[in-house]
Write a protein that holds these residues in place. Sequence first.
Motif, PDB file in Angstrom:
ATOM      1  N   LEU A   1     -12.270   2.275  -5.033  1.00 13.40           N
ATOM      2  CA  LEU A   1     -10.969   2.198  -5.678  1.00 13.40           C
ATOM      3  C   LEU A   1     -10.093   1.138  -5.025  1.00 13.40           C
ATOM      4  CD1 LEU A   1     -10.097   5.998  -6.043  1.00 13.40           C
ATOM      5  CD2 LEU A   1     -11.090   4.485  -7.753  1.00 13.40           C
ATOM      6  N   ASN A   2      -9.296   0.461  -5.865  1.00 18.96           N
ATOM      7  CA  ASN A   2      -8.308  -0.442  -5.296  1.00 18.96           C
ATOM      8  C   ASN A   2      -7.118   0.375  -4.801  1.00 18.96           C
ATOM      9  OD1 ASN A   2      -6.524   0.088  -7.498  1.00 18.96           O
ATOM     10  ND2 ASN A   2      -7.546  -1.496  -8.723  1.00 18.96           N
ATOM     11  N   ALA A   3      -6.173  -0.302  -4.154  1.00 20.91           N
ATOM     12  CA  ALA A   3      -5.062   0.409  -3.520  1.00 20.91           C
ATOM     13  C   ALA A   3      -4.202   1.145  -4.542  1.00 20.91           C
ATOM     14  CB  ALA A   3      -4.210  -0.581  -2.723  1.00 20.91           C
ATOM     15  N   VAL A   4      -3.985   0.533  -5.709  1.00 19.28           N
ATOM     16  CA  VAL A   4      -3.149   1.156  -6.740  1.00 19.28           C
ATOM     17  C   VAL A   4      -3.799   2.439  -7.255  1.00 19.28           C
ATOM     18  CG1 VAL A   4      -2.185   0.869  -9.057  1.00 19.28           C
ATOM     19  CG2 VAL A   4      -2.092  -1.026  -7.423  1.00 19.28           C
ATOM     20  N   ASP A   5      -5.095   2.363  -7.572  1.00 16.75           N
ATOM     21  CA  ASP A   5      -5.791   3.531  -8.101  1.00 16.75           C
ATOM     22  C   ASP A   5      -5.950   4.619  -7.050  1.00 16.75           C
ATOM     23  OD1 ASP A   5      -5.963   2.268 -10.517  1.00 16.75           O
ATOM     24  OD2 ASP A   5      -8.005   1.532 -10.211  1.00 16.75           O
ATOM     25  N   GLN A   6      -6.149   4.219  -5.797  1.00 15.90           N
ATOM     26  CA  GLN A   6      -6.258   5.215  -4.731  1.00 15.90           C
ATOM     27  C   GLN A   6      -4.940   5.981  -4.579  1.00 15.90           C
ATOM     28  OE1 GLN A   6      -9.183   5.978  -2.705  1.00 15.90           O
ATOM     29  NE2 GLN A   6      -7.801   7.745  -2.585  1.00 15.90           N
ATOM     30  N   ALA A   7      -3.828   5.258  -4.716  1.00 20.57           N
ATOM     31  CA  ALA A   7      -2.518   5.909  -4.636  1.00 20.57           C
ATOM     32  C   ALA A   7      -2.332   6.891  -5.793  1.00 20.57           C
ATOM     33  CB  ALA A   7      -1.408   4.864  -4.650  1.00 20.57           C
ATOM     34  N   LEU A   8      -2.806   6.514  -7.000  1.00 12.09           N
ATOM     35  CA  LEU A   8      -2.729   7.417  -8.148  1.00 12.09           C
ATOM     36  C   LEU A   8      -3.554   8.682  -7.909  1.00 12.09           C
ATOM     37  CD1 LEU A   8      -3.007   4.985 -11.220  1.00 12.09           C
ATOM     38  CD2 LEU A   8      -0.992   6.274 -10.488  1.00 12.09           C
ATOM     39  N   VAL A   9      -4.747   8.504  -7.368  1.00 13.43           N
ATOM     40  CA  VAL A   9      -5.614   9.646  -7.085  1.00 13.43           C
ATOM     41  C   VAL A   9      -4.972  10.562  -6.038  1.00 13.43           C
ATOM     42  CG1 VAL A   9      -7.805  10.323  -6.031  1.00 13.43           C
ATOM     43  CG2 VAL A   9      -7.760   8.528  -7.765  1.00 13.43           C
ATOM     44  N   ASN A  10      -4.379   9.972  -5.027  1.00 15.67           N
ATOM     45  CA  ASN A  10      -3.726  10.768  -3.979  1.00 15.67           C
ATOM     46  C   ASN A  10      -2.572  11.587  -4.552  1.00 15.67           C
ATOM     47  OD1 ASN A  10      -5.495   9.710  -2.108  1.00 15.67           O
ATOM     48  ND2 ASN A  10      -4.060   8.161  -1.363  1.00 15.67           N
ATOM     49  N   ASP A  11      -1.758  10.944  -5.407  1.00 18.32           N
ATOM     50  CA  ASP A  11      -0.642  11.655  -6.029  1.00 18.32           C
ATOM     51  C   ASP A  11      -1.149  12.756  -6.959  1.00 18.32           C
ATOM     52  OD1 ASP A  11       1.256  10.124  -4.747  1.00 18.32           O
ATOM     53  OD2 ASP A  11       1.531   8.722  -6.409  1.00 18.32           O
ATOM     54  N   LEU A  12      -2.214  12.458  -7.696  1.00 16.81           N
ATOM     55  CA  LEU A  12      -2.744  13.420  -8.665  1.00 16.81           C
ATOM     56  C   LEU A  12      -3.273  14.671  -7.983  1.00 16.81           C
ATOM     57  CD1 LEU A  12      -3.565  13.673 -11.827  1.00 16.81           C
ATOM     58  CD2 LEU A  12      -5.863  13.272 -10.939  1.00 16.81           C
ATOM     59  N   THR A  13      -3.967  14.493  -6.890  1.00 19.91           N
ATOM     60  CA  THR A  13      -4.614  15.623  -6.216  1.00 19.91           C
ATOM     61  C   THR A  13      -3.718  16.271  -5.167  1.00 19.91           C
ATOM     62  OG1 THR A  13      -5.656  14.076  -4.658  1.00 19.91           O
ATOM     63  CG2 THR A  13      -6.922  14.716  -6.611  1.00 19.91           C
TER      64      THR A  13
ATOM     65  N   GLN B   1       2.947  13.659  -9.188  1.00 21.97           N
ATOM     66  CA  GLN B   1       1.668  14.085  -9.749  1.00 21.97           C
ATOM     67  C   GLN B   1       1.660  13.939 -11.266  1.00 21.97           C
ATOM     68  OE1 GLN B   1       0.446  18.308 -10.331  1.00 21.97           O
ATOM     69  NE2 GLN B   1      -1.114  17.872  -8.777  1.00 21.97           N
ATOM     70  N   ARG B   2       2.750  14.302 -11.923  1.00 21.11           N
ATOM     71  CA  ARG B   2       2.826  14.189 -13.380  1.00 21.11           C
ATOM     72  C   ARG B   2       2.740  12.738 -13.822  1.00 21.11           C
ATOM     73  NH1 ARG B   2       4.647  18.939 -15.641  1.00 21.11           N
ATOM     74  NH2 ARG B   2       5.383  17.871 -17.511  1.00 21.11           N
ATOM     75  N   ARG B   3       3.408  11.850 -13.074  1.00 17.82           N
ATOM     76  CA  ARG B   3       3.332  10.415 -13.404  1.00 17.82           C
ATOM     77  C   ARG B   3       1.908   9.911 -13.227  1.00 17.82           C
ATOM     78  NH1 ARG B   3       8.305  10.206 -10.648  1.00 17.82           N
ATOM     79  NH2 ARG B   3       7.266   9.498  -8.736  1.00 17.82           N
ATOM     80  N   ALA B   4       1.269  10.318 -12.135  1.00 19.91           N
ATOM     81  CA  ALA B   4      -0.116   9.883 -11.887  1.00 19.91           C
ATOM     82  C   ALA B   4      -1.043  10.381 -12.987  1.00 19.91           C
ATOM     83  CB  ALA B   4      -0.580  10.385 -10.522  1.00 19.91           C
ATOM     84  N   LEU B   5      -0.857  11.623 -13.429  1.00 22.81           N
ATOM     85  CA  LEU B   5      -1.673  12.193 -14.496  1.00 22.81           C
ATOM     86  C   LEU B   5      -1.517  11.391 -15.781  1.00 22.81           C
ATOM     87  CD1 LEU B   5      -3.505  14.341 -15.678  1.00 22.81           C
ATOM     88  CD2 LEU B   5      -1.546  15.889 -15.806  1.00 22.81           C
ATOM     89  N   ALA B   6      -0.289  11.069 -16.132  1.00 26.69           N
ATOM     90  CA  ALA B   6      -0.039  10.286 -17.349  1.00 26.69           C
ATOM     91  C   ALA B   6      -0.618   8.878 -17.239  1.00 26.69           C
ATOM     92  CB  ALA B   6       1.467  10.220 -17.621  1.00 26.69           C
TER      93      ALA B   6
ATOM     94  N   ASP C   1     -13.610   4.341 -14.790  1.00 29.61           N
ATOM     95  CA  ASP C   1     -14.884   4.941 -14.372  1.00 29.61           C
ATOM     96  C   ASP C   1     -14.854   5.297 -12.893  1.00 29.61           C
ATOM     97  OD1 ASP C   1     -15.878   4.712 -16.915  1.00 29.61           O
ATOM     98  OD2 ASP C   1     -17.061   2.910 -16.509  1.00 29.61           O
ATOM     99  N   ASP C   2     -14.340   4.391 -12.070  1.00 29.46           N
ATOM    100  CA  ASP C   2     -14.283   4.639 -10.628  1.00 29.46           C
ATOM    101  C   ASP C   2     -13.350   5.810 -10.309  1.00 29.46           C
ATOM    102  OD1 ASP C   2     -16.013   2.550 -10.229  1.00 29.46           O
ATOM    103  OD2 ASP C   2     -14.445   1.080  -9.777  1.00 29.46           O
ATOM    104  N   VAL C   3     -12.193   5.866 -10.999  1.00 31.08           N
ATOM    105  CA  VAL C   3     -11.242   6.958 -10.783  1.00 31.08           C
ATOM    106  C   VAL C   3     -11.874   8.290 -11.188  1.00 31.08           C
ATOM    107  CG1 VAL C   3      -9.065   7.962 -11.580  1.00 31.08           C
ATOM    108  CG2 VAL C   3      -9.176   5.533 -10.982  1.00 31.08           C
ATOM    109  N   LEU C   4     -12.559   8.299 -12.331  1.00 32.35           N
ATOM    110  CA  LEU C   4     -13.148   9.536 -12.833  1.00 32.35           C
ATOM    111  C   LEU C   4     -14.230  10.062 -11.891  1.00 32.35           C
ATOM    112  CD1 LEU C   4     -12.583  11.208 -15.359  1.00 32.35           C
ATOM    113  CD2 LEU C   4     -14.500  10.075 -16.459  1.00 32.35           C
TER     114      LEU C   4
END
Length: 341
Positions: free
Chosen positions: A2-14, A21-26, A44-47
């Motif tokens: 994951l790149n830094a942006v997507d890793q941050a989204l995953v961290n917020d989501l989980t 978390q709601r923003r990351a989910l959307a 694909d990488d995020v999933l």
Amino acid sequence: MLNAVDQALVNDLTGAPSSAQRRALAKIITLLESTRMDHRKRADDVLNTLLPKTGKSFRLGISGVPGVGKSTLIETLGLYLIEKGHRVAVLAIDPSSSLSGGSILGDKTRMERLSVLDKAFIRPSPSSCTLGGVAEKTREAMLVAEAAGFDIVIVETVGVGQSEIAVAGMTDMFLLLQLPNAGDDLQAIKKGVMEIADLIVINKVDIDPDAAMRAQLFITSSLRLLGFQGNPDHASHDQEYWHPTVMTLSALEGNGVSELWEKILHFQKLQNANGKLQSRRKQQAGAWMWDRIDAGLKNAFQNHPAVQTLLPGLSAEVNQGTMAASVAARRLLEAMGHEFF
């Protein structure tokens, strides 16, 4: 990776439930729905990263004709579940216009009370003319909602007909909503969506209780007939297996919602005990893979240079009646370097 942006989204989501978390989910669902190739790779990488945190929710599919009260039932049920301590995610699919390609995406506005609660998440998505009453990325969105900790995920389809049953292939339980005066007893025994429903709910009993009772009797008799001719588990009387049942309620007034949840819990208990739930999910995962293969092959075909070169001329010949459609299809497929039919 994951790149830094997507890793941050995953961290917020989980992480813990929060506005982040709601923003990351959307944002992740938006990424999944994107048609850009670079976005698809990122999605694909995020999933794959989120996959270990999925599978812990109960997945409920709700279908029915337009106007049957799907959104009203989902809001009433969602409010009831949140009062019991659950977190509820609703993936509502809106039909896309076959002319303009646009969608209204108005399901969220029908759930005003539910949409403002912190323990609820409602995501309208366009069907994009995908067959089956659901959107192309509904399965992926469902997994993301599970990774965010929502323990009840409800998928609301577009208003469906007899054959639009894709939601049954991605959820643990398929609930079909019916109207009291939806048709006669012959209508009730039509195969298709009826024979795969796990639970049939006749809504709007408050409008005409007598008609609702007649519909319940007709459909109950129909399920017995379909059981004897179709699924042998449905025809047997083994109490270790779930048998499709029919009930009535009024989603608008909230009458019968607690009874509905009791039936859902009973279904879940039986399916876990006899292993049907895990077996169903494994079958769904395999079907999902082949569904994505079909979509990928179609996309590759449409974007193949040789196909794009031949397509305008062959389409014109088919439209003019100088070439059979099957011949044109074969030539286009052969242009990819493969022989078909």
